[in-house]
Design a protein around this motif. Structure first.
Motif, short mmCIF file in Angstrom:
data_model
loop_
_atom_site.label_atom_id
_atom_site.label_comp_id
_atom_site.label_asym_id
_atom_site.label_seq_id
_atom_site.Cartn_x
_atom_site.Cartn_y
_atom_site.Cartn_z
N ASN A 175 18.64 0.22 1.13
CA ASN A 175 17.25 0.64 1.20
C ASN A 175 16.65 0.66 -0.21
O ASN A 175 17.37 0.45 -1.20
N ALA A 176 15.35 0.93 -0.29
CA ALA A 176 14.70 1.06 -1.60
C ALA A 176 14.54 2.52 -1.98
O ALA A 176 14.00 2.84 -3.03
N THR A 257 8.94 3.08 10.59
CA THR A 257 10.12 3.35 9.75
C THR A 257 11.33 3.67 10.60
O THR A 257 12.43 3.15 10.37
N ILE A 258 11.14 4.54 11.61
CA ILE A 258 12.25 4.97 12.47
C ILE A 258 12.74 3.80 13.32
O ILE A 258 13.95 3.53 13.43
N ILE A 259 11.80 3.08 13.93
CA ILE A 259 12.17 1.97 14.82
C ILE A 259 12.87 0.84 14.05
O ILE A 259 13.88 0.28 14.51
N ASP A 268 12.58 -5.31 4.55
CA ASP A 268 11.42 -5.12 3.67
C ASP A 268 10.25 -4.50 4.41
O ASP A 268 9.50 -3.69 3.85
N LEU A 269 10.07 -4.87 5.68
CA LEU A 269 8.99 -4.29 6.49
C LEU A 269 9.20 -2.80 6.67
O LEU A 269 8.25 -2.01 6.61
N ARG A 270 10.47 -2.39 6.87
CA ARG A 270 10.79 -0.97 7.01
C ARG A 270 10.48 -0.21 5.71
O ARG A 270 9.90 0.88 5.74
N LYS A 271 10.84 -0.80 4.59
CA LYS A 271 10.61 -0.15 3.30
C LYS A 271 9.11 0.01 3.04
O LYS A 271 8.66 1.05 2.56
N LEU A 276 4.05 3.27 2.80
CA LEU A 276 2.70 3.50 3.31
C LEU A 276 2.58 4.89 3.92
O LEU A 276 1.54 5.55 3.80
N PHE A 277 3.64 5.34 4.60
CA PHE A 277 3.67 6.68 5.20
C PHE A 277 3.45 7.75 4.15
O PHE A 277 2.83 8.79 4.41
#
Length: 311
Positions: A175-176, A257-259, A268-271, A276-277
């Motif tokens: 993760n980042a 993020t959870i999904i 990268d989309l999750r990060k 953004l959250f």
């Protein structure tokens, strides 16, 4: 094949973002600008509310809670993220990672809790304006705020505590940033309890949050429809629209993020969703709530006018 060897090293490597060299510093300065903007706006709102006695009212206590939470959540995330962007090593100690995960999850949980209280506050203000001062007293709001923070800390402490008990067989955070899922993925032990409690935590938080917002907004819409009062409808639209937009942004970025933790093909989309959250509501909260709250807006305009006159 996964290794079952326990790792005792306290140093972890952060995966981070895969960024082309030409985008490294533009991204760094973009995040720096975003962080500086939310610092100035949120600290400005806090200082204004604390120093102006006329703003020592229950509604502004909620604004203070929101600003403090946004400052904590983003200070835990962004400086570390900016450092990792321009660093080649991206090393972090396990204890630092646990601390970042704890504060980050507390930020997320407290955000939902505070917005629940704000939804109730808006409902009382619009549907029971004559009783507002007797229902939403300073003592009541402080009690609700304390409960929100206390509940968040307890729930997150259990979440992180279940993860810390696991031994580690890996040393790379995929993760980042550090969060609970990234931490328990370092272990080769059975993490069923972590997954069950994590699901319970998520369902409890989101169902309470969404349920409260849906119920309060339905009651507000019902009152507006029954009374058919133009002034009441305008006030409801003005005060509720911004709250609802910010809530939906936070809700869906949190959901993503959870999904996306369940879909490793889109790291990268999750990060990005997680960042953004944190940053979008933190930058928009002081602007939208500050500009739409007449007393706060008037104080800001008054101070700016005074400075222009003096210069």
């Amino acid at each position: 094949m996964e290794s079952n060897i326990t790792i005792s090293s306290n140093v972890l490597k952060m995966q981070g973002f895969n960024i082309s060299p030409q985008f490294t510093y533009p991204l760094f300065f973009l995040l720096l600008f975003v962080y500086f903007s939310l610092l100035v706006s949120n600290i400005g709102v806090l200082v204004l509310i604390i120093t102006e006695k006329s703003l020592h009212q229950p509604m502004y206590i909620l604004f203070c809670n929101l600003s403090v939470n946004d400052l904590i959540g983003n200070t835990v995330l962004l400086p570390r993220l900016m450092t990792d962007i321009i660093s080649t090593e991206r090393l972090i100690t396990y204890n630092q990672c646990v601390a970042q995960a704890f504060y980050s999850h507390t930020f997320g949980s407290a955000s939902h809790m505070i917005l629940i209280i704000m939804a109730v506050d808006r409902y009382v203000a619009i549907c029971h304006p004559l009783r507002y001062s007797s229902i939403m007293t300073t003592r009541t709001v402080i009690g609700l705020s304390t409960s929100a923070w206390g509940t968040s800390i307890v729930l997150v402490s259990i979440l992180i505590g279940l993860t810390v008990r696991l031994s580690r067989c890996r040393s790379v955070i995929q993760n980042a940033y550090c969060d609970n899922a990234s931490l328990f993925k370092l272990s080769c032990e059975d993490a069923s309890i972590n997954n069950i409690y994590g699901l319970f935590f998520t369902v409890l938080l989101f169902s309470s949050s969404m349920g409260s917002v849906v119920v309060t907004y339905f009651r507000i819409a019902l009152i507006c429809w029954i009374k058919k009062n133009k002034e009441l409808n305008n006030r409801a639209l003005q005060t509720c629209a911004s709250h609802l937009v910010l809530y939906l942004i936070m809700l869906w970025s949190g959901f993503l993020t959870i999904i996306l933790h369940r879909f490793p093909n889109y790291p990268d989309l999750r990060k990005i969703a997680y960042i953004l959250f944190h940053v979008v509501p933190a930058n928009l909260n002081p602007i939208i709530y500050g500009m739409q709250t007449r007393s706060l807006r008037d104080k800001i305009v008054q101070i700016l006018s005074r400075k222009v006159t003096q210069s």
